[in-house]
Design a protein around this motif. Structure first.
Motif, mmCIF file in Angstrom:
data_model
loop_
_atom_site.group_PDB
_atom_site.id
_atom_site.type_symbol
_atom_site.label_atom_id
_atom_site.label_comp_id
_atom_site.label_asym_id
_atom_site.label_seq_id
_atom_site.Cartn_x
_atom_site.Cartn_y
_atom_site.Cartn_z
ATOM 1 N N SER A 54 0.826 -1.210 0.000
ATOM 2 C CA SER A 54 0.000 0.000 0.000
ATOM 3 C C SER A 54 0.860 1.261 0.000
ATOM 4 C CB SER A 54 -0.919 0.008 1.229
ATOM 5 O OG SER A 54 -0.162 0.039 2.431
ATOM 6 N N HIS A 55 2.152 1.142 0.371
ATOM 7 C CA HIS A 55 3.061 2.285 0.391
ATOM 8 C C HIS A 55 4.192 2.131 -0.626
ATOM 9 C CE1 HIS A 55 0.893 3.128 4.024
ATOM 10 N NE2 HIS A 55 1.573 4.227 4.219
ATOM 11 N N GLY A 56 4.003 1.235 -1.606
ATOM 12 C CA GLY A 56 5.035 0.984 -2.593
ATOM 13 C C GLY A 56 4.690 1.563 -3.949
ATOM 14 N N LEU A 57 5.017 0.810 -5.001
ATOM 15 C CA LEU A 57 4.837 1.297 -6.367
ATOM 16 C C LEU A 57 3.387 1.614 -6.721
ATOM 17 C CD1 LEU A 57 7.361 -0.840 -8.419
ATOM 18 C CD2 LEU A 57 7.168 1.640 -8.460
ATOM 19 N N ALA A 58 2.449 1.079 -5.953
ATOM 20 C CA ALA A 58 1.046 1.418 -6.189
ATOM 21 C C ALA A 58 0.813 2.920 -6.068
ATOM 22 C CB ALA A 58 0.151 0.668 -5.204
#
Length: 404
Positions: free
Chosen positions: A82-86
């Motif tokens: 949820s805190h990455g490349l998304a």
């Protein structure tokens, strides 16, 4: 919400580019389920290279693009998608496109008192600036025993834990706290009007080899990224994450972005009006004081009629480093004893041993370096479209014998 001016990718992101992926996906902590066979595994080095190309294509100088990519990919690497490349196409590229983030901004030191500094980030990319602030705090801690960098005019910086953990690489304790600028998405207990954001807090410290202690938490029951992740997956969220204006629990995550529900505070349980809500709300106010009131950043409850209450502009954050060896000898030995004792605690379930914050993230990072990170099909399509629009190479495909 988390990189220095010139920094090579950390050990957490390097490596793994030649190992075959497993035949079946490994579940990510907190990730929504995806039907078997959908998505694809990508090695961390390829994720990092892609993110760096994208940031460079949108105006970040090379050293900032690399640091920002490392901080962003940390979320995927450590099991917090949820805190990455998304968030590349949902937060960072739109903010760069509309000028809310200045890719070449030159942060300005407003006050320098030796052990403490006040910095105006001037809307620099937070994924880079937060790491730079922690690195400065570490430098000052070497000299004074403690270093504190208070920042205003900042922008979204990803996982707070990544930035706090930079201090651990130098044998220090790291603390990062951030408000959400003038964003207002959660009301006080007993109130109707939202006043604060998720106000994340992170504390990182040396623990056991390759397994640092890293607490990284929102002061609400869940961060907005987890709610939106569930909405994209079409799944519900637990009672206790969201409530409507009457305090009734809401389990439809899409209600949050429709404006039909707000986040509950940590400790509230399933009731928006429980006394336990004051724990999370009190922590959020403490973060607001330390991270925003101190440097003079945007305050959530102030100017309620002047700005869009969902925009996280003029973020304030604090990056602090403590050098324990400047105070006494034996901290490292004590840390080993403390965290070993935690791991040796008898588990309620023999199949689920006791662990401390940061352990599971370190395990996920090791697994992902070896096997690759699974990206859902929908995210891969988003990233491909963004890459094509920017004229850069897409996320590298896995080897022919790779997994899904």
């Amino acid at each position: 919400m988390v990189a220095p001016e010139t920094q090579q990718p950390s050990a957490a992101v390097k490596g793994g580019a030649g190992a075959p992926a497993p035949p079946a996906p490994v579940p990510e902590p907190g990730a929504p389920p995806e039907p078997r066979g959908e998505g694809r595994r990508v090695f961390p080095a390829d994720l990092l290279a892609f993110a760096e190309r994208m940031f460079a294509a949108h105006g970040l100088p090379p050293e900032r693009a690399g640091a920002a990519a490392e901080a962003l990919c940390y979320g995927d690497l450590c099991g917090h998608p949820s805190h990455g490349l998304a968030n590349l196409t949902r937060i960072y590229l739109p903010a760069l496109a509309d000028g809310r983030v200045d890719p070449r901004a030159r942060p300005r030191t407003v006050a320098d008192n030796g052990a403490s500094l006040l910095v105006d980030a001037c809307r620099a990319p937070g994924l880079w600036q937060a790491g730079a602030a922690m690195d400065t705090a570490v430098q000052r801690a070497r000299e004074y025993g403690v270093g504190l960098v208070s920042v205003r005019g900042a922008t979204h910086f990803g996982c707070a834990g990544r930035h706090a953990a930079r201090a651990v690489e130098h044998g220090m304790i790291g603390v990062v706290a951030a408000n959400c600028g003038r964003q207002r998405i959660a009301p006080p207990p007993g109130g109707l009007a939202p006043m604060l954001g998720t106000n994340p807090l992170s504390v990182a410290a040396p623990a056991l080899p390759d397994r640092p202690f890293v607490l990284d938490m929102s002061t609400t029951a869940a961060p907005t990224g987890r709610v939106r992740e569930a909405a994209r997956a079409g799944s519900s969220v637990p009672a206790g994450w969201l409530a409507d204006s009457a305090g009734v629990p809401v389990t439809d995550p899409a209600a949050f972005d429709r404006g039909d529900a707000h986040l509950l505070w940590l400790g509230a349980g399933a009731s928006a009006r429980s006394g336990g809500a004051y724990k999370g709300f009190g922590l959020a106010l403490a973060v607001e004081v330390l991270a925003a009131l101190l440097p003079g950043a945007g305050l959530g409850p102030v100017g309620a009629d002047e700005v869009d209450d969902r925009r996280d502009d003029d973020i304030g954050f604090l990056a602090a480093a403590i050098a324990p060896d400047r105070l006494r000898e034996g901290f490292g030995v004590g840390a080993g004893e403390l965290f070993s004792a935690v791991l040796e605690g008898p588990p309620a379930d023999s199949g689920a041993p006791v662990r401390y914050p940061g352990w599971h993230e370190a395990e996920a990072a090791a697994r992902h370096r070896r096997d690759g990170v699974r990206l859902p099909s929908a995210l891969l399509r988003e990233l491909a479209e963004a890459a094509d629009a920017a004229g850069v190479a897409r996320v590298a495909a896995p080897p022919a014998n790779g997994g899904r």
